[in-house]
Design a protein around this motif. Structure first.
Motif, PDB file in Angstrom:
ATOM      1  N   ASN A 165      53.138  42.559  36.784  1.00 10.05           N
ATOM      2  CA  ASN A 165      52.436  40.869  36.553  1.00 10.05           C
ATOM      3  C   ASN A 165      53.417  39.860  37.166  1.00 10.05           C
ATOM      4  O   ASN A 165      52.664  38.879  37.717  1.00 10.05           O
ATOM      5  N   SER A 218      52.366  31.558  43.064  1.00 11.68           N
ATOM      6  CA  SER A 218      52.954  30.257  42.170  1.00 11.68           C
ATOM      7  C   SER A 218      53.573  29.365  43.408  1.00 11.68           C
ATOM      8  O   SER A 218      54.050  29.688  44.272  1.00 11.68           O
ATOM      9  N   ASP A 226      51.873  37.019  39.893  1.00 14.36           N
ATOM     10  CA  ASP A 226      51.857  35.612  39.439  1.00 14.36           C
ATOM     11  C   ASP A 226      52.788  34.751  40.260  1.00 14.36           C
ATOM     12  O   ASP A 226      52.575  33.856  40.807  1.00 14.36           O
ATOM     13  N   SER A 236      56.080  36.453  34.137  1.00 21.44           N
ATOM     14  CA  SER A 236      54.888  36.318  33.841  1.00 21.44           C
ATOM     15  C   SER A 236      54.487  36.055  32.540  1.00 21.44           C
ATOM     16  O   SER A 236      54.939  36.714  31.342  1.00 21.44           O
TER      17      SER A 236
END
Length: 261
Positions: free
Chosen positions: A171, A179, A175, A113
């Motif tokens: 984090n 993604s 993400d 991240s």
């Protein structure tokens, strides 16, 4: 007459090839020195200048490699045979790639991240000795040059990677699952690429979190003791954790290299 001209052309091309090959070797050595200087330099300004010089040398080496390939093609046409002249046949395959990173080096794709950038840098510092020695070559999206297509570069590096490192944190979890890279990473894992999670910041019940058809806990995570790097209850300081991870990662690389020989 035509035969004489062909011979003269071959001789000129041969000399040009030898000059370019010699220049390539010189630039190889220069690039190696620049990379070592970059690795040990602490000053931001100097490090930036060294990085620019490295990029310039890489571009020049790529251009030389292209010219060498063109000359080889011309020599084959002039000689009317697929046999490359003896001196050229001794040329190292993919010499430029060998300079930018030892061809024997394990390629490492690092995914994290952006909010964990500081920890990512600290991890890479702990692995620098392995890079300098030519054991590994680390790539992450911070190395994408301006003007390049980010998605294309990421997928290209993923497909060539021997190891994928995932820096686990809250984090990262947010993400990663949002993604497009997620599917590509899990596909690479299914095809046999080694995936190693590195435990950065504590995540609740991380062992049971899904990774494709498996779980993160089923992967070869580091540190092997399962203690997150930033958890001060288990480490005197973060450097102690990074040193242990570097040692364990070196052992993993050694095993993977042996399996691929």
């Amino acid at each position: 007459m035509a035969k004489s001209l062909s011979t003269e052309q071959q001789q000129r091309l041969q000399k040009r090839w030898e000059a370019l090959d010699a220049e390539s070797e010189q630039r190889c050595e220069k690039l190696k020195r620049l990379r070592i200087d970059w690795a040990i330099e602490a000053g931001t300004a100097v490090k930036f200048q060294l990085e620019k010089q490295i990029q310039d040398e890489e571009a020049k080496l790529n251009d030389i490699d292209r010219q060498l390939n063109d000359i080889e093609a011309q020599l084959q046409l002039l000689s009317h045979t697929k046999i490359i002249p003896h001196s050229i046949s001794q040329r190292k395959v993919h010499q430029t790639c060998e300079v930018l990173g030892n061809t024997e080096a394990i390629e490492v794709f690092l995914y994290h991240s952006q909010q964990d950038e500081k920890l990512r840098k600290n991890l890479e510092k702990s692995l620098h000795n392995m890079e300098i020695q030519g054991n590994i070559k680390i790539w992450d999206k911070s190395k994408i040059r301006a003007g390049k297509n980010i998605n294309i570069e990421i997928h290209k590096k993923l497909n060539s990677a021997d190891i994928i490192i995932l820096l686990i944190s809250p984090n990262f979890m947010v993400d990663y699952h949002q993604s497009e890279v997620k599917e590509a990473i899990e596909r690479c894992y299914a095809e046999g690429t080694n995936v190693i999670p590195i435990l950065l910041i504590p995540v609740a019940s991380w062992q049971s979190l899904r990774f494709g058809n498996s779980q993160f806990s089923n992967l070869q995570y580091l540190p092997k003791n399962g203690k997150f790097i930033t958890d001060s209850r288990f480490w005197k300081n973060q450097n102690e954790a990074f040193v242990l991870i570097a040692e364990e990662f070196a052992e993993a690389v050694k095993q993977i290299a042996a399996e691929t020989d």
